[in-house]
Every structure is written in C-alpha cells, then in structure tokens.
Scaffold this motif. Structure first.
Motif, mmCIF file in Angstrom:
data_model
loop_
_atom_site.group_PDB
_atom_site.id
_atom_site.type_symbol
_atom_site.label_atom_id
_atom_site.label_comp_id
_atom_site.label_asym_id
_atom_site.label_seq_id
_atom_site.Cartn_x
_atom_site.Cartn_y
_atom_site.Cartn_z
ATOM 1 N N PRO A 4 0.844 -1.269 -0.057
ATOM 2 C CA PRO A 4 0.073 0.003 -0.186
ATOM 3 C C PRO A 4 0.846 1.158 0.077
ATOM 4 C CG PRO A 4 -0.722 -1.501 1.816
ATOM 5 C CD PRO A 4 0.437 -2.127 1.025
ATOM 6 N N ILE A 5 1.966 1.344 0.361
ATOM 7 C CA ILE A 5 2.851 2.271 0.519
ATOM 8 C C ILE A 5 3.236 2.716 -0.998
ATOM 9 C CG2 ILE A 5 5.361 1.507 0.607
ATOM 10 C CD1 ILE A 5 5.049 3.302 3.376
ATOM 11 N N SER A 6 3.046 2.044 -1.935
ATOM 12 C CA SER A 6 3.377 2.434 -3.448
ATOM 13 C C SER A 6 2.346 3.636 -3.754
ATOM 14 C CB SER A 6 3.005 1.345 -4.274
ATOM 15 O OG SER A 6 1.902 0.919 -4.114
ATOM 16 N N ASN A 7 1.242 3.896 -3.004
ATOM 17 C CA ASN A 7 0.406 4.825 -3.255
ATOM 18 C C ASN A 7 0.966 6.129 -2.854
ATOM 19 O OD1 ASN A 7 -1.947 3.902 -4.143
ATOM 20 N ND2 ASN A 7 -2.973 3.334 -2.190
ATOM 21 N N ILE A 8 1.772 6.064 -1.979
ATOM 22 C CA ILE A 8 2.473 7.322 -1.347
ATOM 23 C C ILE A 8 3.574 7.718 -2.219
ATOM 24 C CG2 ILE A 8 3.883 8.383 0.598
ATOM 25 C CD1 ILE A 8 2.112 6.581 2.441
ATOM 26 N N LEU A 9 4.180 6.548 -2.561
ATOM 27 C CA LEU A 9 5.529 6.664 -3.455
ATOM 28 C C LEU A 9 5.382 7.324 -4.897
ATOM 29 C CD1 LEU A 9 7.590 3.382 -2.226
ATOM 30 C CD2 LEU A 9 7.923 6.002 -1.751
ATOM 31 N N ASP A 10 4.165 6.727 -5.189
ATOM 32 C CA ASP A 10 3.903 7.282 -6.878
ATOM 33 C C ASP A 10 3.107 8.514 -6.618
ATOM 34 O OD1 ASP A 10 2.928 7.855 -9.393
ATOM 35 O OD2 ASP A 10 1.361 6.320 -9.274
ATOM 36 N N ASN A 11 4.007 9.769 -6.786
ATOM 37 C CA ASN A 11 3.660 10.944 -6.854
ATOM 38 C C ASN A 11 3.300 11.690 -8.192
ATOM 39 O OD1 ASN A 11 6.081 11.559 -7.023
ATOM 40 N ND2 ASN A 11 6.293 12.995 -5.591
ATOM 41 N N SER A 12 3.336 11.013 -9.005
ATOM 42 C CA SER A 12 3.148 11.360 -10.344
ATOM 43 C C SER A 12 1.875 12.058 -10.726
ATOM 44 C CB SER A 12 3.547 10.455 -11.575
ATOM 45 O OG SER A 12 2.623 9.377 -11.455
ATOM 46 N N VAL A 13 1.772 13.264 -11.240
ATOM 47 C CA VAL A 13 0.379 13.837 -11.695
ATOM 48 C C VAL A 13 0.653 14.029 -13.056
ATOM 49 C CG1 VAL A 13 -1.274 15.733 -11.296
ATOM 50 C CG2 VAL A 13 0.424 14.819 -9.384
ATOM 51 N N ASP A 14 -0.495 13.879 -13.896
ATOM 52 C CA ASP A 14 -0.678 14.141 -15.107
ATOM 53 C C ASP A 14 -1.346 15.412 -15.256
ATOM 54 O OD1 ASP A 14 -1.235 14.459 -17.822
ATOM 55 O OD2 ASP A 14 -2.203 12.592 -18.096
ATOM 56 N N PRO A 15 -0.867 16.652 -15.588
ATOM 57 C CA PRO A 15 -1.481 17.854 -15.715
ATOM 58 C C PRO A 15 -2.699 17.869 -16.530
ATOM 59 C CG PRO A 15 0.896 18.288 -16.155
ATOM 60 C CD PRO A 15 0.622 16.823 -16.053
ATOM 61 N N ASN A 16 -2.820 17.058 -17.476
ATOM 62 C CA ASN A 16 -4.124 17.034 -18.377
ATOM 63 C C ASN A 16 -5.093 16.416 -17.613
ATOM 64 O OD1 ASN A 16 -2.698 17.781 -20.622
ATOM 65 N ND2 ASN A 16 -1.811 15.806 -21.026
ATOM 66 N N PHE A 223 -2.759 11.262 2.574
ATOM 67 C CA PHE A 223 -2.598 9.879 2.608
ATOM 68 C C PHE A 223 -3.019 9.505 3.891
ATOM 69 C CE2 PHE A 223 0.511 11.658 -0.343
ATOM 70 C CZ PHE A 223 0.401 10.770 -1.585
ATOM 71 N N VAL A 224 -3.946 8.570 3.882
ATOM 72 C CA VAL A 224 -4.818 8.210 5.331
ATOM 73 C C VAL A 224 -4.220 6.737 5.540
ATOM 74 C CG1 VAL A 224 -6.638 7.966 6.422
ATOM 75 C CG2 VAL A 224 -6.752 9.771 4.618
ATOM 76 N N LEU A 225 -3.455 6.446 6.500
ATOM 77 C CA LEU A 225 -3.171 5.079 6.876
ATOM 78 C C LEU A 225 -3.892 4.651 8.041
ATOM 79 C CD1 LEU A 225 -0.471 6.685 5.415
ATOM 80 C CD2 LEU A 225 0.881 4.984 6.748
ATOM 81 N N VAL A 232 -4.173 2.398 2.123
ATOM 82 C CA VAL A 232 -3.772 3.632 2.254
ATOM 83 C C VAL A 232 -4.852 4.484 1.306
ATOM 84 C CG1 VAL A 232 -1.990 5.447 1.606
ATOM 85 C CG2 VAL A 232 -1.324 3.263 2.386
ATOM 86 N N ALA A 233 -5.703 5.213 2.026
ATOM 87 C CA ALA A 233 -6.546 5.852 1.180
ATOM 88 C C ALA A 233 -5.937 7.233 0.900
ATOM 89 C CB ALA A 233 -8.088 6.184 2.154
ATOM 90 N N VAL A 234 -6.420 7.617 -0.314
ATOM 91 C CA VAL A 234 -5.737 8.854 -0.830
ATOM 92 C C VAL A 234 -6.844 9.927 -1.346
ATOM 93 C CG1 VAL A 234 -3.910 9.783 -2.267
ATOM 94 C CG2 VAL A 234 -3.955 7.257 -1.992
ATOM 95 N N TYR A 235 -6.675 11.125 -0.698
ATOM 96 C CA TYR A 235 -7.650 12.165 -0.871
ATOM 97 C C TYR A 235 -6.680 13.304 -1.507
ATOM 98 C CZ TYR A 235 -11.188 9.664 1.886
ATOM 99 O OH TYR A 235 -11.938 8.789 2.563
ATOM 100 N N HIS A 236 -7.436 14.125 -2.556
ATOM 101 C CA HIS A 236 -6.774 15.177 -3.116
ATOM 102 C C HIS A 236 -7.671 16.685 -2.851
ATOM 103 C CE1 HIS A 236 -5.230 11.699 -5.333
ATOM 104 N NE2 HIS A 236 -4.133 12.543 -5.423
#
Ligand SMILES: C[S@@+](CC[C@H](N)C(=O)[O-])C[C@H]1O[C@@H](n2cnc3c(N)ncnc32)[C@H](O)[C@@H]1O
Length: 281
Positions: A4-16, A223-225, A232-236
């Motif tokens: 689940p930590i991969s959710n945190i490590l992957d911080n790529s954002v496609d601006p599109n 990132f909610v652990l 790992v729940a992710v909110y933006h």
C-alpha cells in the motif's frame, strides 16, 4: 501484490488529468459528507463553514450593501448545511441553496426547511432558476473548478439573474493558494488536525503539497493510513490561483459589469476576498 505504500511513493500527476475530477475532495460522497457535516457545524473553528457570528456579519453586510426592495431572491451556490438561510429569511429574503453534499442538504432541509429551499446538485449542472436578485458563492469554493467550469458557473449565474442583479463571489487570494502548494509536507494523528474528516477509525494522515507553476494551481494530497487496515486511502484537493485581472476577464466575458472588491467585507481569515459584480440593467 503492491504494497500500500506504493500509493505514497507514486506521486506523479498528469497535468492533463488535473481537472478530471479525480483530484477533488469527494464532497458528494455520502460517508465523507457525513464526516464533513460535523466540521461545518463545529463552533470551534471556521474551516468548512464560518462560525455563527461571522455568518451573521456577512448576511448583515449583504443585506445592507445590496439594499433591495422586497421581494428579494438569493441563490446560494455551495450552500453547505444551510447555515445562512434563517438570517436571510429573517431579513425578508427568499433563499434557495444548491450543494453537492448529501449530508449537508439533508441537514439543511431538516434544520432550516422553513427558511428556504435546498437542492442536492452540482453547481455545474443544476438549474439555477430565473428572476434572481443575488447569486452568491461564499467561502472560496469557486477556486476548486477548472477555468472552463468557472466560465460555465458564471454564465449560468448571469442567465439566472434579473437585469441589475448582483453576483457575490468570495475568492481565495492568489498568494494564499500558492502558499498552500508551497507548504512543506506534514503529518498528524487522528484526534488532531481535521479530526475524523478522513476516517472514523484510528489513523495517520500524511500531507503533501505541490504548487504547479504552469497551471497556477495547488495540489494537496492526503494519505490516510488506518491503524487497523492495510489500505492507504488517498484524498486530493486542487485549487486554482486566480489573479484580479483573471477574474475581471472571466466576469466581463460572462457579461458582468461594475466590478468591485469591497474592503469592508467581514471575513475571519486574511486569505479570501469578495468580488461583487452586476448584471447590467
Ligand atoms: C467551504 S464549503 C462552504 C459552504 C458554505 N458556503 C458556507 O460558507 O457555509 C464548500 C461547499 O461547496 C460544496 N461543493 C463543492 N463542490 C460542489 C459542486 N460541484 N456543486 C455543488 N456544491 C459543491 C461543498 O459540498 C461544500 O458544502
């Protein structure tokens, strides 16, 4: 299986994809909206809605400055749990609110049903009606939309207003939005910060912020652990910084005139300003 930590490590954002909907706070989700309702109703802070004393000051300001003969009709975009309805009704206004949050609209109907009408809907698609004297969008939520959606909302407001009608937009200041994105990463435990907004169970929240210079947009990631969960729940939250020239251009292209930024608008935080614009007579 991915850790689940991969959710945190992957911080790529496609601006599109920034405005595709996946980087928004899930206001319309029923469980999230129940938790958010607690924050709206709290009198300990001004985070989701202002405390009662500020709400009263804001309504008094609107009633005094936008002095109208009765009947006076107001549409409140993103009305939350209807905290503005009673005082508007007491001052002789006919009040209607639209909000995407199921829990907030349910609360508005049950607590303030006699003072106004409330509709659960997205301000980008819900009908605004016609014959309005004022359309307001209070507490900075206008900044969470793409420029295309901002234009759409302004066009709908213009259409719904009477000639001479007023638009009141409370916007987040450009520098404050930029500062959100430039804030260093942080973390907090459940029981601190926005207590229980992301989960009812014991958890940690890791917060990462980014300022996307080219898009003039801040992106926050939460990132909610959970203590009892391997997820790992992710909110933006995505917020667009709008310059004064930018908003003037948007308002004028929708047809609005007589734009002003009053200095005496009552606001508890220093990071917002009110824009007042008028549909020509
Ligand atoms: C910061 S709160 C302010 C609530 C209210 N204006 C107040 O000041 O008490 C933003 C509100 O906008 C609503 N909202 C967010 N996106 C929306 C959308 N697309 N359509 C309708 N309401 C939306 C949220 O549910 C929330 O109630």
């Amino acid at each position: 299986m991915k850790n689940p930590i991969s959710n945190i490590l992957d911080n790529s954002v496609d601006p599109n994809q920034l405005w595709s909907g996946q980087f928004k706070i899930p206001w319309g989700d029923s469980e999230f909206s129940e938790r958010m309702l607690r924050e709206h109703l709290s009198q300990n802070h001004d985070l989701a809605s202002r405390r009662e004393e500020f709400i009263q000051q804001q309504i008094r300001w609107i009633d005094e400055k936008i002095s109208l003969e009765s009947p006076k009709r107001i549409l409140d975009l993103g009305c939350g749990p209807g905290l503005y309805a009673k005082q508007f009704a007491d001052q002789g206004w006919t009040y209607r609110g639209i909000d995407i949050s199921p829990a907030s609209i349910e609360h508005a109907k049950s607590a303030f049903g006699e003072y106004g009408e409330y509709e659960q809907g997205d301000v980008r698609s819900a009908p605004y009606g016609t014959g309005l004297d004022v359309v307001c969008f209070i507490y900075g939520e206008f900044n969470v939309f793409s420029e295309t959606d901002e234009r759409l909302i302004l066009d709908k407001a213009f259409e719904a207003l009477n000639p001479g009608g007023w638009l009141l937009l409370e916007l987040q200041n450009y520098d404050s939005v930029k500062a959100i994105g430039e804030t260093p990463p942080s973390w907090y435990r459940s029981g601190e910060g926005l207590t229980g907004l992301f989960s009812e169970d014991p958890h940690l929240v890791l917060v990462e912020n980014r300022w996307l210079e080219e898009q003039e947009t801040s992106l926050q990631e939460f990132f909610v652990l959970g203590a009892d969960s391997s997820e790992v729940a992710v909110y933006h939250n995505t917020t667009r910084a709008i310059t004064d020239e930018g908003i003037v251009q948007l308002l004028e292209s929708a047809g609005f005139a007589e734009l002003i930024i009053p200095s005496d608008w009552p606001v508890p935080e220093g990071n917002l300003r009110l824009l007042v614009a008028r549909k020509p007579l």
